[in-house]
Design a protein around this motif. Structure first.
Motif, short mmCIF file in Angstrom:
data_model
loop_
_atom_site.label_atom_id
_atom_site.label_comp_id
_atom_site.label_asym_id
_atom_site.label_seq_id
_atom_site.Cartn_x
_atom_site.Cartn_y
_atom_site.Cartn_z
N GLY A 323 -9.46 -6.86 -9.79
CA GLY A 323 -9.44 -5.67 -9.05
C GLY A 323 -10.53 -4.72 -9.18
N GLU A 327 -7.47 -0.22 -8.81
CA GLU A 327 -6.45 -1.15 -8.90
C GLU A 327 -6.02 -1.37 -10.22
OE1 GLU A 327 -7.71 -4.65 -6.99
OE2 GLU A 327 -7.44 -3.78 -4.72
N ALA A 362 -5.47 -9.14 -6.52
CA ALA A 362 -5.95 -8.22 -5.72
C ALA A 362 -4.74 -7.43 -5.16
CB ALA A 362 -6.81 -9.06 -4.34
N ASN A 364 -3.48 -4.52 -2.28
CA ASN A 364 -3.76 -3.51 -1.31
C ASN A 364 -2.46 -2.68 -1.36
OD1 ASN A 364 -1.92 -5.29 0.02
ND2 ASN A 364 -3.58 -6.41 0.86
N GLY A 365 -2.33 -2.03 -0.12
CA GLY A 365 -1.22 -1.18 0.30
C GLY A 365 0.02 -1.92 0.43
N ARG A 366 -0.05 -3.19 0.75
CA ARG A 366 1.23 -3.76 1.18
C ARG A 366 1.67 -4.95 0.27
NH1 ARG A 366 0.75 -5.47 7.29
NH2 ARG A 366 2.85 -5.88 6.86
N ASN A 367 0.70 -5.58 -0.42
CA ASN A 367 0.89 -6.78 -1.09
C ASN A 367 0.22 -6.77 -2.38
OD1 ASN A 367 2.50 -8.23 0.98
ND2 ASN A 367 0.62 -8.56 2.18
N CYS A 443 4.86 -5.27 -1.65
CA CYS A 443 4.93 -4.10 -2.72
C CYS A 443 5.84 -3.00 -1.81
CB CYS A 443 3.52 -3.25 -2.61
SG CYS A 443 2.19 -4.11 -3.50
#
Length: 443
Positions: A323, A327, A362, A364-367, A443
């Motif tokens: 990341g 991150e 990695a 992101n906003g969802r996973n 997430c």
């Protein structure tokens, strides 16, 4: 066509409820506007204009019958004063074409009625400031300019009803949406509590709303309590089994270690070790760390710690993509012990069948996606689903020289991913050539 309309429809419960609420209101407004405002006010305007045309007809008759211009002017002055007309006779004003604002809906009816009933009418101008109607009429004694108040020809302010109707509809829609929102909020809370429980979190929830929603909420709470009670009982039972089985195995191992070392004793010790490993695998799969509380955890630190432990254990494991700077300090709500076990299982599989393993993540906003790749033979696409089935061992895993397990490593990892609202995806590594295991956490 219907599929396109379905695609355009809102998917949320709030959006669909608002659509159900707004569409009838807008439809009623349109029907009332067309059936009442247009027809009623146009008819009233026509009747009022016809009344003025009668007065205009009488005035023009007196002008045309006058023996001379002076008499015509005197009669015009007398009648215009009585009828509240503003006149100029004879006039030098000229013009062509009627004048009307585009938003003047009743003006078209006024002009059409005047042209049908007033002979010699050359042009009509409907003015908004001042609000009056001006006309140029040809008479036997010359052109006549005449102005009359607009309120005598059409209903005054017909748009007020429309504005009042729209404002009232908006107000009632907001009030209705407020009541509807109070009914939809308990459903949303119930969905959030159910989704959190599926990810291993236990949100506080109290049934509210309508009787049906309260019944569904109470059923959910009963179900959640029953599942938690079963998990607790299963954990207690497994703890007892673990204790009861480990004790005789320990005595057996101790007794064998005191015997003279020969091939038969070594084989028996190997059997005891296999039994111990099988029991540990079964208990690990059955327990699943379901009672561990989720907590905010830095995934970068957790992955680095697991990789460091693997390196200290002599495994060829390296860190890959970890990341960006943003991150690096991010935290995710997860159960660290369960995720650690899942990563250890994936790393163990990679080092068992390959020589090098790479771990990265990695966010992101969802996973949160944790990727473990190796340079081993991989798993054929047709066998990947089977590889994640409990107690399933592929051909390579059955080879005792390769350190075959009991067929629970990937199953445990997949179960941990599901308990976090995620999934385990198996594919082929593009650069290393072996298995690529993608551990996804919602997430």
């Amino acid at each position: 066509m219907f599929s396109k309309l379905k695609f355009m429809m809102p998917r949320s419960l709030y959006g669909r409820a608002a659509l159900i609420l707004i569409v009838p209101v807008v439809t009623i407004q349109l029907v009332v506007s067309v059936a009442f405002i247009q027809r009623h006010f146009e008819r009233v305007t026509q009747q009022m204009t016809e009344g003025v045309t009668i007065e205009l007809g009488y005035l023009l008759t007196q002008i045309n019958k006058a023996p001379d211009e002076a008499t015509a002017h005197a009669r015009l002055t007398e009648i215009a004063a009585a009828m509240a007309f503003e006149t100029e006779f004879p006039t030098s004003k000229t013009g062509e074409g009627d004048v009307r604002d585009a938003i003047d809906l009743s003006g078209k009816v006024v002009i059409e009625t005047l042209r049908e009933a007033v002979p010699g009418l050359r042009w009509v101008a409907l003015l908004s400031s001042p609000r009056r109607v001006e006309m140029l009429i040809e008479t036997a004694r010359g052109p006549l300019w005449l102005a009359v108040d607009r309120g005598r020809l059409s209903a005054s302010n017909p748009h007020q009803l429309l504005v009042l109707m729209i404002l009232t509809s908006v107000l009632m829609t907001l009030i209705a949406y407020g009541f509807l929102r109070n009914q939809l909020r308990p459903i949303t809370k119930l969905a959030e509590a159910a989704a959190a429980f599926g990810k291993g979190h236990n949100l506080r929830y109290k049934p509210r709303g309508a009787l049906e929603v309260r019944a569904a909420g109470k059923a959910f709470l009963d179900m959640r309590a029953r599942i938690e009670r079963q998990i607790e009982q299963r954990t207690m039972m497994l703890s007892g089994i673990s204790h009861d089985l480990r004790t005789p195995l320990t005595r057996l191992r101790l007794g064998l270690s005191m015997l003279p070392e020969d091939e038969e004793t070594a084989a028996l010790l190997g059997d005891v070790a296999d039994m111990q490993r099988l029991i540990d695998g079964f208990l690990s799969f059955a327990r699943g760390d379901a009672l561990e509380e989720a907590e905010l955890t830095n995934p970068r630190e957790l992955i680095s710690r697991v990789v460091d432990n693997a390196v200290r254990a002599g495994q060829a494991v390296a860190l890959g993509g970890m990341g960006d700077a943003a991150e690096a300090g991010a935290e995710v709500l997860l159960r660290p012990a369960a995720v650690t076990r899942a990563l250890e299982n994936l790393i163990g599989n990679g080092t068992r069948f390959g020589s090098h393993v790479r771990v990265g993540f990695a966010l992101n906003g969802r996973n949160l996606r944790i990727v473990v790749e190796d340079d081993g033979p991989g798993i054929p696409p047709a066998l990947r689903d089977e590889a994640m089935t409990p107690f399933t061992r592929l051909d390579a895993a059955r080879d005792p020289n390769r350190g075959g397990g009991v067929g629970l490593g990937l199953a445990i990892t997949q179960d941990i991913a599901h308990s976090h609202g995620g999934k385990l995806l198996l594919s082929q590594s593009e650069d290393m050539g072996g298995l690529r295991a993608e551990f996804v956490i919602a997430c």
